[in-house]
Scaffold this active site. Structure first.
Site, PDB file in Angstrom:
ATOM      1  N   HIS A 267       0.840  -1.212   0.000  1.00 31.58           N
ATOM      2  CA  HIS A 267       0.000   0.000   0.000  1.00 31.58           C
ATOM      3  C   HIS A 267       0.872   1.258   0.000  1.00 31.58           C
ATOM      4  CE1 HIS A 267      -4.188  -1.509   0.544  1.00 31.58           C
ATOM      5  NE2 HIS A 267      -3.592  -2.559   1.078  1.00 31.58           N
ATOM      6  N   ASP A 330      -0.936  -4.558   5.863  1.00 33.61           N
ATOM      7  CA  ASP A 330      -1.933  -5.417   5.225  1.00 33.61           C
ATOM      8  C   ASP A 330      -1.642  -5.630   3.741  1.00 33.61           C
ATOM      9  OD1 ASP A 330      -2.406  -2.632   5.044  1.00 33.61           O
ATOM     10  OD2 ASP A 330      -4.419  -2.998   4.259  1.00 33.61           O
ATOM     11  N   GLU A 331      -2.172  -6.718   3.233  1.00 33.34           N
ATOM     12  CA  GLU A 331      -2.297  -6.980   1.792  1.00 33.34           C
ATOM     13  C   GLU A 331      -1.020  -6.784   0.974  1.00 33.34           C
ATOM     14  OE1 GLU A 331      -6.858  -6.217   0.768  1.00 33.34           O
ATOM     15  OE2 GLU A 331      -5.795  -4.356   1.129  1.00 33.34           O
ATOM     16  N   VAL A 332       0.061  -7.384   1.420  1.00 27.32           N
ATOM     17  CA  VAL A 332       1.279  -7.372   0.607  1.00 27.32           C
ATOM     18  C   VAL A 332       1.194  -8.583  -0.326  1.00 27.32           C
ATOM     19  CG1 VAL A 332       3.791  -7.421   0.657  1.00 27.32           C
ATOM     20  CG2 VAL A 332       2.525  -6.422   2.583  1.00 27.32           C
ATOM     21  N   GLU A 382      -2.393  -9.008   9.448  1.00 26.34           N
ATOM     22  CA  GLU A 382      -1.341  -9.710   8.703  1.00 26.34           C
ATOM     23  C   GLU A 382       0.010  -9.677   9.423  1.00 26.34           C
ATOM     24  OE1 GLU A 382      -3.634  -7.761   7.247  1.00 26.34           O
ATOM     25  OE2 GLU A 382      -3.894  -8.254   5.130  1.00 26.34           O
TER      26      GLU A 382
END
Ligand code: ACM
Length: 705
Positions: A267, A330-332, A382
């Site tokens: 992000h 988050d969300e790597v 995460e």
């Protein structure tokens, strides 16, 4: 032939069942009429004692030894009271200079609040209001701030003017961490948006403003050490350091901590526009305009990354006095890491087996930097790995189970799953989510204590400064109640009654969730009278969850204007809810006088509305969105009226008619212009009942979830 005896019996019995209803004790009814949200832990109305009138002789009395924060709290309270009542002359006095006349609210706290507000500080208070005098006592100034918010909600217009009922309240929060995340990256939110929402937060006793300041689409903070962050990463929309200090102070004055979030290592595209050397793949980079999850991620294998972050966090830590610092996490997706041979080599050398290990390595390094600058690290779920220090805080967006997992491993946690305001869920859905339920329900008490509370999240892909308030309010008040009030405060009907009262009361803070709605509709309609558009938009809701992109004709991006019907429509239609309630009363035989009349009037209005919407839609590209919805509404209304006619004639609706109508209702409930006609489920019930069937729930179409 009369073949639907159940309905006949039900209709005939309705007045009888009404008379048999047991009236609640008057105390309870009177209490529920109060506009209080969150509901206090303990409240007694003083029956027989008159209200305390608030006129221009009302004043707030401070103790002689009032500290600066108490005085500031009183000042803010009086200003808010002026905004709510339109009375401008209100003032406060010190106790040795108390005025001889007029009603008084006396404040007494044992000690000042901490210089920098801390997690878990005492927020309790006691408020006793009598006809002539109110006493607000609290251990700390923070409790006074909460008590003043309660007092303000109790001020209502009465035949005697503005007044507060005689009450005795003892109150404290259930959870110490009650927050709202605002995403200033996807769409920049100007200072006044932040301030008015801080006002609203304080009004419902929230105490953490989580400021999401960087993401793929924008880096929103002025860094003096690394100015290319905002110069190249923000399109010019960022907060100066002075503005940040102003917001932090504004929040602190209202008992709200400010926790900044800088999302890393994913992000993070906006960082790389100015500093491509931080990334795991060579640049150049430009700001991301699309929504979604993207590949760019910081390079955890280079020492220079940590040197940069050390300097950056050192700079930012001074701006935000709060003890916590949110690193995102988050969300790597790991694609840049997979494609970089140097990173592979680094992983081998350090015994890191996969991307999760690599991110854990990054987090461990980052945690040391965050701690070095005096902060406690916080991150999305995460980041959860057993090797991080146990003082960090895990914020769960992926579900209650992952929150339970975090606390079981010894971490403190926060719940955000279930509190995502961008998903357009009804207030009742958020209200039903309890941080200590679900996966957390079976935890031992010691683990439950590690669940600090929760945060609502206002992700900003589809909100602008113009409509963000309408996505936050009034639903946030229901979440605030869940996090403040005792666990047993769960009655949905009472919540909605009070939410409706709080909704317009919040207008006084300059929040635009109500005021911008007609303005946006007016713009959509062009020069025409927008009231037919309003009749329609009052009963639609944006499609739910993450369905909006899929339902759009063109992929929406950061430059897509948010000026359509779907942007004006409220996340939860009060009119549709009212209609469902009326239909529910009818089909379950709990009619009141006028119930059917009200249903018929609404249906008739909707049926006729279509021909009024069409001419507007022909003159405005934006209003054209209304055509398929308006058509569906007219069809549904006709169906509803026919069903009522069958019922009134005491005639069972024919099978063929029923099947046709049910198919048509289902079609009418399909999303159109990214919106849902929310009266469809109630119409389905009318059709079913008119055909002598048991009514069933029509669920949101899959494509719209
Ligand atoms: C998140 O929603 N990715 C925190």
């Amino acid at each position: 032939m009369r073949t639907w005896p159940i309905i006949v019996a039900v209709l005939a019995l309705s007045s009888l069942s009404r008379e048999q209803e047991i009236a609640p004790p008057p105390g309870i009814e009177a209490k529920q009429a109060l506009r209080l949200m969150p509901w206090p832990a303990g409240i007694e109305l003083q029956a027989g004692s008159g209200p305390m009138v608030i006129d221009s002789s009302f004043s707030v009395l401070l103790p002689d030894h009032a500290d600066h924060r108490l005085e500031k709290a009183a000042e803010i309270f009086l200003n808010d009271l002026r905004r709510h009542t339109g009375m401008l002359a209100l003032d406060f006095h010190l106790s040795d200079r108390a005025p001889q006349t007029g009603t008084v609210l006396a404040l007494a706290s044992d000690r000042p609040a901490k210089q920098v507000q801390e997690l878990g500080e005492d927020e309790s208070y006691a408020l006793k209001v009598t006809t002539s005098r109110a006493q607000l006592s609290a251990p700390t100034t923070l409790g006074i701030i909460r008590g003043l918010a309660t007092f303000l909600q109790l001020v209502a217009i009465t035949p005697q003017g503005f007044a507060v009922p005689s009450v005795n309240i003892k109150d404290q929060p259930r959870f110490p961490w009650r927050g709202l995340l605002v995403d200033s990256s996807r769409h920049f939110m100007p200072l006044e948006v932040i301030k008015r929402n801080l006002d609203g937060m304080a009004a419902v006793k929230l105490n953490v403003f989580h400021w999401h300041l960087s993401d793929y689409q924008g880096f929103r903070l002025e860094s003096r050490r690394f100015p290319k962050l905002q110069e190249l990463g923000s399109d010019g929309f960022y907060y100066t350091q002075d503005e940040v200090r102003e917001i932090v102070q504004y929040a602190a004055d209202r008992g709200i901590r400010v926790v900044p979030e800088f999302d890393m290592p994913g992000h993070s595209t906006s960082w790389f526009v100015g500093y491509p050397e931080l990334a795991s793949a060579p640049g150049p980079y430009s700001l991301e305009r699309r929504w979604g999850v993207f590949d760019p991620a910081m390079d955890p294998s280079r020492e220079s990354t940590y040197r940069f972050l050390d300097q950056f966090i050192g700079e930012v830590a001074k701006l935000f006095p709060d003890a916590f610092f949110h690193i995102g996490g988050d969300e790597v997706n790991g694609k840049q890491w997979d494609a970089n041979p140097k990173i592979h080599e680094f992983m081998r050398a350090h015994g890191l087996n996969n991307n999760a290990d690599l991110q854990a390595y990054f987090n461990t390094r980052l945690e040391k930097i965050v701690a070095k600058h005096g902060k406690v690290m916080e991150g999305w779920d995460e980041i959860l790995r057993p090797d991080l220090p146990k003082n960090i805080v895990i914020q769960s967006w992926r579900g209650q189970q992952s929150l339970a997992d975090a606390v079981r491993q010894g971490y403190r946690g926060l719940l955000s799953s279930g509190y995502y305001l961008d998903l357009m869920s009804p207030a009742a859905a958020h209200y039903a989510v309890d941080p200590l339920a679900g996966g957390a329900a079976g935890l031992p008490d010691a683990d439950k204590k590690k669940i600090l509370g929760g945060e609502a999240c206002m992700w900003a892909e589809f909100v602008s400064p113009e409509n963000v308030d309408s996505r936050i309010w009034p639903r946030l008040a229901a979440i605030a109640e869940r996090l403040w009030s005792p666990e047993k405060v769960t009655d949905q009907e009472s919540m909605y009654e009070r939410l409706e009262r709080i909704n317009h009361w919040l207008d006084a803070y300059g929040l635009t969730h109500n005021t911008n709605y007609p303005l946006m509709l007016q713009r959509i309609g062009g020069s025409a009278d927008a009231s037919p558009l309003r009749v329609l938009t009052d009963i639609v809701e944006p499609s739910k969850g993450y369905s909006r992109s899929a339902l759009s004709q063109e992929e929406p991006t950061a430059v897509t204007p948010l000026n359509r019907l779907v942007d004006a429509a409220r996340p939860e239609s009060a009119t549709a809810r009212r209609f469902s309630t009326l239909v529910e009363m009818l089909v379950s035989g709990r009619l009141k006088p006028g119930t059917e009349r009200e249903i018929r009037d609404l249906l008739a209005e909707w049926k006729q509305n279509d021909e009024k919407v069409r001419p507007i839609a022909e003159t405005s590209l934006l209003a054209a969105d209304a055509i398929p919805l308006s058509e569906s509404l007219a069809t549904l209304a006709s169906t509803g009226l026919e069903a009522l006619d069958y019922l009134d004639r005491g005639e069972r609706a024919p099978e063929a008619w029923k099947s046709r109508q049910l198919a048509s209702v289902e079609q009418a409930f399909q999303p159109k212009s990214q919106l849902l006609v929310m009266v469809a489920p109630a119409i389905q019930k009318l059709v079913q009942v008119s055909a002598g069937e048991k009514p069933s729930e029509l669920s949101i179409p899959k494509t719209a979830r």
